[in-house]
Design a protein around this motif. Structure first.
Motif, short mmCIF file in Angstrom:
data_model
loop_
_atom_site.label_atom_id
_atom_site.label_comp_id
_atom_site.label_asym_id
_atom_site.label_seq_id
_atom_site.Cartn_x
_atom_site.Cartn_y
_atom_site.Cartn_z
N LEU B 243 -9.03 -7.07 -7.08
CA LEU B 243 -8.29 -5.90 -6.81
C LEU B 243 -6.90 -6.01 -6.78
O LEU B 243 -5.97 -5.09 -7.01
CB LEU B 243 -8.86 -5.01 -6.01
CG LEU B 243 -9.00 -5.45 -4.40
CD1 LEU B 243 -7.53 -5.17 -3.57
CD2 LEU B 243 -10.06 -4.90 -3.63
N ALA B 244 -6.73 -7.05 -6.01
CA ALA B 244 -5.19 -7.66 -5.83
C ALA B 244 -4.38 -7.85 -7.02
O ALA B 244 -3.43 -7.52 -7.24
CB ALA B 244 -5.09 -8.86 -4.93
N GLN B 247 -3.63 -4.72 -8.43
CA GLN B 247 -2.62 -3.94 -7.68
C GLN B 247 -1.37 -4.82 -7.92
O GLN B 247 0.06 -3.88 -8.27
CB GLN B 247 -2.97 -4.18 -6.15
CG GLN B 247 -1.89 -3.79 -5.12
CD GLN B 247 -1.84 -4.87 -3.98
OE1 GLN B 247 -2.71 -4.89 -3.25
NE2 GLN B 247 -0.78 -5.48 -3.65
N HIS B 248 -1.20 -6.18 -8.13
CA HIS B 248 -0.03 -6.87 -8.53
C HIS B 248 0.61 -6.04 -9.79
O HIS B 248 1.70 -6.32 -9.93
CB HIS B 248 -0.06 -8.19 -8.34
CG HIS B 248 -0.08 -8.91 -7.07
ND1 HIS B 248 0.92 -8.60 -5.89
CD2 HIS B 248 -1.14 -9.41 -6.23
CE1 HIS B 248 0.40 -9.17 -4.53
NE2 HIS B 248 -0.68 -9.63 -4.94
N TYR B 311 -11.95 7.03 3.31
CA TYR B 311 -11.17 6.20 3.93
C TYR B 311 -10.74 4.80 2.93
O TYR B 311 -9.63 4.45 2.91
CB TYR B 311 -12.18 5.22 5.06
CG TYR B 311 -11.40 4.18 5.55
CD1 TYR B 311 -10.31 4.02 6.59
CD2 TYR B 311 -11.90 2.83 5.35
CE1 TYR B 311 -9.79 2.73 6.93
CE2 TYR B 311 -11.30 1.61 5.85
CZ TYR B 311 -10.40 1.70 6.47
OH TYR B 311 -9.71 0.35 7.06
N ILE B 312 -11.69 4.27 2.25
CA ILE B 312 -11.27 3.10 1.37
C ILE B 312 -10.41 3.45 0.19
O ILE B 312 -9.52 2.68 -0.25
CB ILE B 312 -12.53 2.44 0.87
CG1 ILE B 312 -12.18 0.87 0.79
CG2 ILE B 312 -13.24 3.02 -0.34
CD1 ILE B 312 -12.07 -0.12 1.59
N VAL B 315 -7.18 3.55 1.54
CA VAL B 315 -6.53 2.22 1.66
C VAL B 315 -6.00 1.66 0.32
O VAL B 315 -4.75 1.10 0.39
CB VAL B 315 -7.62 1.29 2.15
CG1 VAL B 315 -7.27 -0.15 1.92
CG2 VAL B 315 -7.91 1.50 3.72
N ARG B 316 -6.69 2.06 -0.67
CA ARG B 316 -6.44 1.40 -1.92
C ARG B 316 -5.20 2.14 -2.50
O ARG B 316 -4.32 1.46 -3.25
CB ARG B 316 -7.65 1.78 -2.83
CG ARG B 316 -8.90 1.31 -2.60
CD ARG B 316 -8.80 -0.35 -2.08
NE ARG B 316 -10.12 -0.92 -1.83
CZ ARG B 316 -10.23 -2.13 -0.95
NH1 ARG B 316 -9.22 -2.67 -0.54
NH2 ARG B 316 -11.51 -2.43 -0.90
N ARG B 318 -2.78 3.64 -1.10
CA ARG B 318 -1.67 3.33 -0.38
C ARG B 318 -0.90 2.16 -0.93
O ARG B 318 0.02 1.76 -0.83
CB ARG B 318 -1.80 3.35 1.11
CG ARG B 318 -1.73 4.88 1.90
CD ARG B 318 -1.52 4.56 3.23
NE ARG B 318 -2.32 3.58 3.75
CZ ARG B 318 -3.58 3.76 4.41
NH1 ARG B 318 -3.93 5.02 4.47
NH2 ARG B 318 -4.29 2.79 5.16
N ALA B 319 -1.98 0.97 -1.21
CA ALA B 319 -1.41 -0.21 -1.78
C ALA B 319 -0.73 -0.18 -3.02
O ALA B 319 0.06 -0.92 -3.34
CB ALA B 319 -2.72 -1.13 -1.85
N ASN B 332 -11.76 3.30 10.00
CA ASN B 332 -12.83 3.10 9.32
C ASN B 332 -14.13 3.12 10.08
O ASN B 332 -14.44 2.93 10.90
CB ASN B 332 -12.84 1.40 8.99
CG ASN B 332 -13.79 0.82 8.24
OD1 ASN B 332 -14.59 1.58 7.71
ND2 ASN B 332 -13.77 -0.59 8.19
#
Lengths: 94, 377
Positions: B243-244, B247-248, B311-312, B315-316, B318-319, B332
């Motif tokens: 997922l990182a 995201q990148h 919630y998750i 989080v995702r 917003r990233a 959480n």
């Protein structure tokens, strides 16, 4: 007068100051990020593994100990909250 | 533009964009335009694990002792994860390799996708160990309407992008008549589809897996299905890397650190990316209802799982630089999950587990005679 044991004092002295006003005690959580969450201090994150860079904060005072590798580049004074724990009292800017 | 497996045009890979530049020729990793992908490769390689390393003999007994509605929760999640990793074990390669232009990103795509095949193999390992006839589980994946519905959403962007890239490689940009149909292939549309496909993959790995993860870890919190939870913990560790990765890719595009046209594309696609997240979150909440249709499990129910999905998702998203999708859902509801989602927090001897910092064969070759001065025989 009792003199405090310096070792015990150092062990207990893991105060974290966030943005100069929020203060909490680090309580042996896995990471600074976990400790911030435990103390209801809002903090961005995504991966919790040092890969995404979202939990980057500025360490303005004190030292940290690394518990995970950071994969993202960090400037002087920057740390990832998911990758470190306080080593004594610290101050951070989010 | 026909794909070339070794483009003979000499180029500087440091000046290529991530996608739709020149096909990669020399696989070199001494230099990178985007160093993060090289670091992700190295981390993923250090995480290598084999499902057979995890003993599941007590899980079979635990599974047999479960009430029927908990068996439904357990097997349904395994089916869904099998679907997701079936897609991920091939699709990053099929979709993105024909258009990638950086060696480090090309190898990251392959390394990432390979690790998904290990996940698929682990589901076979688990299913073989807990049920007598694996066909009962595997065959239902293409029959079960709840899974099929999700498969359509998971693969829609991939399939459209792959179809358009195939045409682009076959006939190039322009207006074409193919089988009596007018088809337009233009680069801007390909880039739009690329961005949306990567967003849908980010959702797949960063949101869709997490309902299943929560259930697996909730079983293990009760000290049942612990072998399964150990496998899922390893999978979750890999998924955090993946997922990182997406995201990148998305943030590098949107922030103008690569192909500058992608800055405009990302801005144009903002509403559609949010819709991809919203659709996935709603589907995951429906999935939670389906899982618990015959009863909850101790420590987890549909309502709290739906709160966790919201919630998750926040989080995702917003990233990726977006605002919260579900207002006020910032705490959480399953804080115990974090202990299972920590990458390196394995409290056993390194040689007994898969710890990223414990590299088999790590040898310090920087030694000289003086290092042996303290040795007595």
């Amino acid at each position: 007068m009792m003199v405090p044991d310096p070792i015990l004092f150092a062990m207990n002295n893991s105060r974290v100051t966030v943005n100069e006003h929020t203060v909490f005690e680090y309580d042996a959580e896995f990471s600074l990020l976990d400790s911030m969450e435990e103390n209801d201090v809002p903090m961005e994150y995504n991966c919790r593994g040092g890969y995404c860079g979202l939990c980057k904060v500025q360490l303005t005072a004190g030292k940290v100990e690394w518990v995970q590798d950071s994969l993202v580049p960090l400037e002087e004074g920057e740390v990832l909250a998911c990758c470190c724990v306080p080593d004594g009292p610290i101050a951070i800017e989010t | 533009m026909t794909y070339s497996t070794f483009n003979k045009t000499k180029n500087d890979a440091l000046k290529e964009p991530m996608f739709f530049g020149q096909n990669v020729n020399v696989a070199r990793y001494d230099q990178q335009r985007h160093a993060i992908f090289e670091k992700l490769i190295e981390k993923q390689l250090s995480f290598f694990w084999r499902p057979e390393e995890v003993d599941l003999s007590t899980d079979r007994k635990d599974f047999m002792a479960m009430p029927e509605h908990e068996q439904h929760i357990f097997l349904s999640n395994l089916k869904y994860q099998t679907l997701l990793d079936s897609v991920q074990g091939r699709s990053p390669n099929v979709a993105f390799l024909p258009v990638v232009s950086l060696p480090e990103l090309e190898t990251w795509l392959e390394t990432w996708s390979f690790s998904e095949t290990v996940h698929s193999r682990s589901y076979t390992h688990i299913i073989r160990n807990v049920v007598a006839d694996p066909n009962v589980v595997f065959d239902d994946i293409v029959d079960n309407p709840e899974i099929v519905k999700r498969a359509e959403s998971v693969t829609r962007y991939y399939d459209e992008f792959i179809a358009k890239v195939n045409l682009y490689n076959l006939v190039g940009e322009g207006e074409h008549e193919l089988n009596g149909e007018q088809v337009t292939i233009n680069m801007r549309e390909l880039k739009r589809l690329l961005y949306l496909t990567i967003a849908s993959v980010n959702v797949l790995e960063a949101v869709r897996f997490y309902v299943s993860f929560a259930c697996s870890f909730a079983f293990a919190e009760r000290a049942i299905m612990e072998g399964n939870a150990k496998v899922i913990k390893l999978i979750a560790r890999d998924e955090a890397l993946h997922l990182a990765g997406t995201q990148h890719i998305m943030n590098i595009m949107a922030n103008g650190q690569d192909d500058l046209e992608m800055v405009e594309v990302a801005a144009e696609c903002a509403a559609e990316v949010q819709e991809i997240f919203r659709e996935a979150a709603e589907q995951e909440k429906e999935w939670a209802s389906y899982l618990f249709k015959d009863g909850s499990m101790i420590g987890l129910n549909a309502e709290i799982l739906k709160e966790y999905v919201e919630y998750i998702t926040n989080v995702r998203i917003r990233a990726l630089g977006f605002d919260d999708m579900f207002e006020g859902r910032n705490a959480n509801p399953l804080p115990w999950m974090n202990a299972w989602l920590v990458s390196d927090n394995v409290q056993v001897a390194p040689q007994e587990a898969e710890i990223s910092s414990y590299l088999v064969g790590a040898i310090d070759s920087d030694m000289d005679d003086a290092d042996f001065d303290d040795f007595d025989l």
